[in-house]
Design an enzyme around this catalytic site. Structure first.
Site, PDB file in Angstrom:
ATOM      1  NE  ARG A 260     104.621  -2.846  38.257  1.00 12.86           N
ATOM      2  CZ  ARG A 260     103.920  -3.958  38.387  1.00 12.86           C
ATOM      3  NH1 ARG A 260     102.606  -3.914  38.268  1.00 12.86           N
ATOM      4  NH2 ARG A 260     104.509  -5.106  38.613  1.00 12.86           N
ATOM      5  NE  ARG A 275      96.017   1.674  38.950  1.00 14.06           N
ATOM      6  CZ  ARG A 275      96.125   0.675  38.067  1.00 14.06           C
ATOM      7  NH1 ARG A 275      97.195   0.576  37.326  1.00 14.06           N
ATOM      8  NH2 ARG A 275      95.157  -0.178  37.910  1.00 14.06           N
ATOM      9  CD  GLU A 347      96.298  -7.925  39.996  1.00 13.60           C
ATOM     10  OE1 GLU A 347      95.556  -7.219  39.301  1.00 13.60           O
ATOM     11  OE2 GLU A 347      97.411  -8.356  39.612  1.00 13.60           O
ATOM     12  CB  SER A 350      99.645 -11.196  39.107  1.00 17.67           C
ATOM     13  OG  SER A 350      99.619 -11.658  37.796  1.00 17.67           O
ATOM     14  NE  ARG A 389      96.489  -2.519  44.151  1.00 19.53           N
ATOM     15  CZ  ARG A 389      96.665  -2.874  42.899  1.00 19.53           C
ATOM     16  NH1 ARG A 389      96.630  -4.164  42.557  1.00 19.53           N
ATOM     17  NH2 ARG A 389      96.871  -1.963  41.978  1.00 19.53           N
TER      18      ARG A 389
END
Length: 421
Positions: A260, A275, A347, A350, A389
């Site tokens: 990403r 990230r 997070e 999801s 994470r």
RNA sequence: GGAGAGGUGGCCGAGUGGUUGAAGGCGCUAGUCUCGAAAACUAGUAUACGCGUAAGUGUAUCGAGGGUUCGACUCCCUCCCUCUCCGCCA
């Protein structure tokens, strides 16, 4: 993509749903183009009918050795009209389609209305932060002392956001891959190793294109995109297929790296493993009967939660509000794990129900039991889980005052060691 | 990368300008027969969009897109994909 017929029949519901998502609503433009389109279709088809009929007559006349020139002359004019109507139709359909692809999915009635992350609802919490009598370190300090993740050399080799996992750090990653996949296997998911690059059609199918091209790394020369998540290649497996109802639900799990670009991120959000441009993830994907997709969403959530429970990590479940949910989802949960060293939630999963939104774009249908018209399936996916994470939280949660890390029991058989450091 | 062959319905496979949505076969579904099953026989068996309450009907679809023609599965162009041989290569 929303169902054009549904938009036509329930424009107010659609407008209301889009408003809740906080996006601009072009429903009236869609309706206008739809009317134009139907008008052009009708006029064009009437002419084509005429052409087909007369052409057949011409064939008969010619075979009978008779003169067909008046009919041929008439068809010459008809042909021109058809061409011009078709051209116009093509333009209208292109505009309509472009517009439909940019309309977001509308939220499920159970989704709370809201605009920002502050409006998300915390609906469950599991575990507790560890009781410790020292100041916990953030993971970026731990991994540097332990020499298990090298951010600096990652910058040299590729750039920021491309860490190098080393020794026990690398093996911990490998352990997590096997742990997550074995858990998924046990719950009936079929393992997939998909392509790590996808074409334009696939990226459009799951909703990355046309709007979110900037999130992905591109390979322009070959018109390919590096997968931002396994969701893209795995969900596209059944693009343009008609499944049988007996096959449903289809459950896939896939471990892949994810790429990403994450343009515009900065600050504490990007520190350490928070990230990255490249990270590992196990993704769970389901194709289900529309009647059960919300039950499947709950079981998907459970499947993901159990992983954190087995790792013994403190986490919470958020029900995302309408405005924070994203373009393609009807309903979405986030799992957030507690970061001891950073004193904040991260997070790690999801979990979403897209209803028919993706499947309609991808034309994935199923034939109902006993025959009948194919219906659009519902697609769901959830991370099970995203690694960085989890690794960050795990290292911080299980750190000792000496800066070592105790490996949680569930991973022992995969790591082969019980302590790092 | 070079040379050649080919892409037709769920599958196999016919079809080189005029009812070809598409022969034939397989598969599948239903019926007949049977105590039941098999076999045999009969019938049915695509998708999308438009119009219609519906029955129905129109249009499109033979890899994709464009062209020629009154009319294209059939002719021409471009692209994509598959297979075979050669080259290269983990």
């Amino acid at each position: 993509m929303l169902d054009l017929k549904f938009i036509r029949e329930h424009p107010d519901l659609v407008k209301e749903g889009i408003r809740k998502k906080g996006e601009a609503d072009s429903v009236d433009d869609v309706l206008r183009l739809d009317m134009q389109r139907r008008d052009l279709v009708q006029r064009g088809e009437a002419l084509k009918n005429r052409r087909n009929t007369v052409s057949e007559e011409i064939g008969k006349l010619k075979r009978g050795g008779q003169d067909a020139s008046p009919s041929i002359a008439e068809m010459d004019a008809v042909k021109t009209q058809i061409k011009s109507l078709d051209d116009e139709l093509k333009q209208v359909e292109e505009s309509l389609n472009r517009l439909l692809l940019t309309l977001p999915n509308i939220p499920h009635p159970s989704v709370p209305e809201g605009k920002t992350p502050a409006d998300n609802q915390e609906i469950a919490k599991w575990g507790e932060p560890p009781v410790i009598d020292f100041t916990p370190k953030p993971h970026w300090d731990l991994v540097q002392k332990l020499d298990i993740i090298d951010f600096e050399r990652g910058v040299k080799v590729a750039g920021a956001g491309f860490p190098i996992y080393k020794g026990p750090g690398a093996k911990l990653q490998r352990a997590l891959i096997n742990f997550f996949l074995d858990e998924a296997y046990a719950k009936g998911y079929t393992e997939i190793q998909p392509p790590l690059m996808v074409n334009t059609a696939s990226a459009t199918g799951t909703g990355q294109l046309p709007d979110k091209e900037d999130l992905m790394y591109t390979v322009p020369k070959d018109e390919l995109y590096l997968v931002p998540t396994a969701e893209v290649p795995v969900t596209n497996i059944h693009r343009d297929e008609i499944l049988s109802e007996e096959q449903l639900p289809i459950k896939y799990c896939a471990y892949t790296p994810c790429f990403r670009r994450e343009a515009g991120s900065y600050g504490k959000d990007v520190r350490g493993l928070n990230r990255l441009h490249q990270f590992d993830k196990v993704e769970l994907v389901k194709f289900v009967h529309p009647g059960v997709s919300y039950n499947e969403l709950e079981s998907l959530r459970t499947d993901a939660e159990v992983l954190l429970q087995k790792l013994g990590l403190h986490y919470r479940v958020l029900l995302m509000c309408s405005g924070d949910m994203g373009f393609t989802q009807s309903k979405k949960y986030d799992l957030e794990v507690w970061s001891v060293g950073q004193q904040r939630w991260l997070e790690v999963s999801s979990i979403s129900n897209f209803e028919a939104f993706q499947a309609r774009r991808m034309n994935i249908r199923f034939r109902p039991r006993g025959g009948g018209k194919p219906e659009i399936v519902h697609t769901l996916n959830g991370s099970g889980l995203a690694f960085p994470r989890v690794v960050a939280a795990l290292l911080e949660y299980y750190q000792t005052p000496e800066g070592k890390v105790i490996v949680p029991k569930a991973l022992h058989k995969y790591t082969g060691f019980e302590v790092i450091g």
